[in-house]
Design a protein around this motif. Structure first.
Motif, PDB file in Angstrom:
ATOM      1  N   GLU A 117       0.822  -1.213   0.000  1.00 42.67           N
ATOM      2  CA  GLU A 117       0.000   0.000   0.000  1.00 42.67           C
ATOM      3  C   GLU A 117       0.857   1.266   0.000  1.00 42.67           C
ATOM      4  OE1 GLU A 117      -2.778  -0.261   3.203  1.00 42.67           O
ATOM      5  OE2 GLU A 117      -3.966  -1.845   2.239  1.00 42.67           O
ATOM      6  N   LEU A 118       2.073   1.140   0.504  1.00 42.00           N
ATOM      7  CA  LEU A 118       2.982   2.291   0.504  1.00 42.00           C
ATOM      8  C   LEU A 118       3.782   2.377  -0.792  1.00 42.00           C
ATOM      9  CD1 LEU A 118       4.176   2.039   4.215  1.00 42.00           C
ATOM     10  CD2 LEU A 118       2.877   3.933   3.215  1.00 42.00           C
ATOM     11  N   GLY A 119       3.546   1.442  -1.703  1.00 42.98           N
ATOM     12  CA  GLY A 119       4.131   1.504  -3.040  1.00 42.98           C
ATOM     13  C   GLY A 119       5.549   1.005  -3.157  1.00 42.98           C
ATOM     14  N   ILE A 120       6.016   0.195  -2.199  1.00 43.74           N
ATOM     15  CA  ILE A 120       7.402  -0.270  -2.276  1.00 43.74           C
ATOM     16  C   ILE A 120       7.499  -1.793  -2.458  1.00 43.74           C
ATOM     17  CG2 ILE A 120       8.351   1.669  -0.986  1.00 43.74           C
ATOM     18  CD1 ILE A 120       8.360  -0.050   1.522  1.00 43.74           C
ATOM     19  N   LEU A 121       6.351  -2.480  -2.550  1.00 40.03           N
ATOM     20  CA  LEU A 121       6.321  -3.925  -2.797  1.00 40.03           C
ATOM     21  C   LEU A 121       5.241  -4.204  -3.829  1.00 40.03           C
ATOM     22  CD1 LEU A 121       7.543  -6.700  -1.768  1.00 40.03           C
ATOM     23  CD2 LEU A 121       5.490  -6.864  -0.325  1.00 40.03           C
ATOM     24  N   SER A 122       5.551  -5.019  -4.821  1.00 35.63           N
ATOM     25  CA  SER A 122       4.566  -5.291  -5.866  1.00 35.63           C
ATOM     26  C   SER A 122       3.398  -6.107  -5.322  1.00 35.63           C
ATOM     27  CB  SER A 122       5.217  -6.059  -7.026  1.00 35.63           C
ATOM     28  OG  SER A 122       5.475  -7.402  -6.642  1.00 35.63           O
ATOM     29  N   PRO A 174       9.379   3.191   5.619  1.00 32.03           N
ATOM     30  CA  PRO A 174       8.758   4.402   5.066  1.00 32.03           C
ATOM     31  C   PRO A 174       7.835   5.086   6.064  1.00 32.03           C
ATOM     32  CG  PRO A 174       7.708   2.448   4.178  1.00 32.03           C
ATOM     33  CD  PRO A 174       8.886   1.966   4.965  1.00 32.03           C
ATOM     34  N   LYS A 175       7.609   6.349   5.856  1.00 28.42           N
ATOM     35  CA  LYS A 175       6.735   7.121   6.727  1.00 28.42           C
ATOM     36  C   LYS A 175       5.318   6.536   6.699  1.00 28.42           C
ATOM     37  CE  LYS A 175       5.184  11.836   7.675  1.00 28.42           C
ATOM     38  NZ  LYS A 175       5.214  13.258   7.228  1.00 28.42           N
ATOM     39  N   GLY A 176       4.745   6.378   7.880  1.00 32.58           N
ATOM     40  CA  GLY A 176       3.389   5.844   7.991  1.00 32.58           C
ATOM     41  C   GLY A 176       3.318   4.333   8.056  1.00 32.58           C
ATOM     42  N   TYR A 177       4.474   3.685   7.898  1.00 30.63           N
ATOM     43  CA  TYR A 177       4.505   2.220   7.896  1.00 30.63           C
ATOM     44  C   TYR A 177       4.034   1.638   9.226  1.00 30.63           C
ATOM     45  CZ  TYR A 177       6.697  -2.380   8.479  1.00 30.63           C
ATOM     46  OH  TYR A 177       6.946  -3.694   8.763  1.00 30.63           O
ATOM     47  N   ASP A 178       4.524   2.206  10.347  1.00 34.18           N
ATOM     48  CA  ASP A 178       4.184   1.648  11.662  1.00 34.18           C
ATOM     49  C   ASP A 178       2.676   1.691  11.922  1.00 34.18           C
ATOM     50  OD1 ASP A 178       4.151   4.414  11.819  1.00 34.18           O
ATOM     51  OD2 ASP A 178       5.339   4.536  13.657  1.00 34.18           O
TER      52      ASP A 178
END
Length: 467
Positions: free
Chosen positions: A66-71, A246-250
């Protein structure tokens, strides 16, 4: 002639090549730990930790997507394998012991490697030497994570889940049964005892109300620790700063953990504290120890009160569950009391281990994490199962021995205490002493000494009015 199929494959890590059993999904780092830490016969990492870490991996994969760093494709593969682990389909893939690195890194990598290699097979590939993984154990499965925040978080998830689903319900059932016995026995007057000696009367119900209150207060203390235990340091990565996350991950990952577990977890108030220390588990286990101490007292009381059947106190009957002696026919022993006492002694020992391990954080990391959580889970499980056994096999079947209770009550010299406010302590003491020396009754000595008439004694010394 057919060639014999190899029983192993070769995998590599930064230290070189490692032989892996061909039918196992783990990789080089797991195998190295397995080889280097052949310690203990029954020291496997608790399976609850494996499930908890898998929940974290699942929540992390969804969050990273959802944070755009994993397909999406990689996310789906990771989630699928995590679900298989949580559903207990891969239990035989986690061979490591608790006696490993103090951060739990080996177990974190064990799960990363299993997810990676199992994903490889799900994609239609075979486990062969020099695997070219589509899902990398570090870059993909461990994305935005460190073993330090993952294992710390898994400790809280596993502990909270165990307490919520097993330990607390068992203790609540025991408390309810003790309260019920207290109500049923409320009018049964018996002799009280202090210093193991006769004291003034009490009801059997009042005695059991004390037991119920002990458990109630211990349960209250245990429940109060859940708020601290609900704090998760995930997102703090290696030392609490959140480097590489990434920001917001936690926020995202904890929201998914909450959905998966249905437990109100929240972000740690201070991630540095939650990774470097485990005071929350020290606190939780201290409450478990408090309950253990209470249960030893209660169990000893019950086995003393039921002692006999003819040459002991024998004021209560406990269930006769099994023969008690290999040489004495017909002997029945208070085995449930003995069992739970041993469990509680073990819990007290675990508390010492957790206390020392909890004090062993150095700078930004506690390095006794596997020991701390294994002892907490062991105590929680043992307390749950022993309370359940003690409840259904002992407490629930306790019955009063009315004849013996009345016999001991009426024969007690401490009923003389009721005379204090009428004839004074000195005369009352003389009555009791003479009754003891002359092997007579309090009434007989009261009349012989001229202190009271028969009717006066009966009016004053009434056990039912002394409770």
């Amino acid at each position: 002639m057919n060639k014999k199929r190899k029983s192993y494959r070769i995998e590599k890590d930064i230290l070189g090549k490692v032989k892996i059993p061909i039918n196992k999904y783990w990789g080089a780092q797991t195998e190295r730990s397995k080889i280097n830490f052949k310690i203990g016969q029954n020291g496997s990492m608790p399976i609850e930790i494996i499930y908890a870490i898998s929940i974290i991996k699942k929540a992390a994969a969804i969050s990273n997507f959802e944070l755009g760093i994993l397909s999406e494709y990689k996310k789906n593969l990771i989630v699928k394998v995590c679900d298989e682990i949580i559903d207990r389909k891969l239990d035989d893939q986690f061979p490591l012991v608790i006696w490993q690195t103090g951060s739990g890194t080996h177990t974190n990598m064990n799960i990363n490697e299993v997810i990676s290699n199992r994903s490889h097979v799900i994609m239609g590939n075979k486990l062969e030497s020099e695997i070219n993984r589509f899902i990398h154990p570090n870059d993909d499965v461990n994305m935005s994570q460190s073993s330090n925040d993952v294992f710390s978080t898994s400790m809280h998830i596993a502990a909270y889940t165990m307490l919520k689903n097993f330990t607390i319900p068992s203790i609540e059932n025991l408390k309810s049964c003790l309260e019920q016995k207290s109500y049923l026995f409320k009018n049964i007057v018996k002799i009280g005892r202090t210093h193991l000696m006769d004291a003034v009367p009490i009801t059997l119900g009042q005695e059991f109300s004390g037991y119920a209150s002990q458990i109630k207060k211990g349960l209250y203390s245990l429940k109060n620790t859940l708020n601290h235990l609900s704090e998760l340091p995930i997102g703090g990565t290696a030392v609490g700063t959140g480097l590489n996350a990434p920001k917001g991950y936690d926020i995202k990952v904890i929201n998914y953990i909450k959905k998966i577990t249905n437990i109100p977890f929240k972000i740690s108030e201070n991630k540095f504290e939650s990774i470097a220390n485990h005071d929350s588990i020290v606190e939780t286990h201290s409450s478990i120890k408090q309950l253990a101490i209470s249960l030893i007292k209660i169990s000893n009381d019950i086995r003393f009160l039921s002692s006999g059947p003819r040459s002991g106190i024998g004021e209560i009957f406990i269930p006769e569950n099994e023969p008690g002696s290999s040489i004495m026919p017909g002997k029945i022993n208070p085995t449930q009391c003995e069992s739970i006492i041993m469990v509680c002694m073990n819990i007290i020992g675990n508390d010492v281990s957790i206390s020392i391990a909890g004090s062993s954080g150095n700078y930004e990391l506690n390095v006794c994490k596997p020991l701390i959580i294994s002892k907490l889970l062991e105590s929680s499980r043992l307390l749950s199962e022993s309370c359940h056994s003690f409840n259904i096999n002992c407490i629930n079947g306790i019955k009063p021995n009315h004849h013996r209770i009345k016999e001991l009550l009426n024969n007690s010299l401490m009923l003389v205490t009721a005379l204090n406010t009428h004839i004074g302590y000195e005369k009352s003491a003389k009555i009791a002493r003479c009754a003891y020396i002359n092997n007579s009754t309090l009434k007989e000595e009261s009349i012989r000494l001229g202190y009271l008439t028969n009717d006066e004694f009966d009016k004053i010394v009434n056990p039912s009015k002394m409770v």
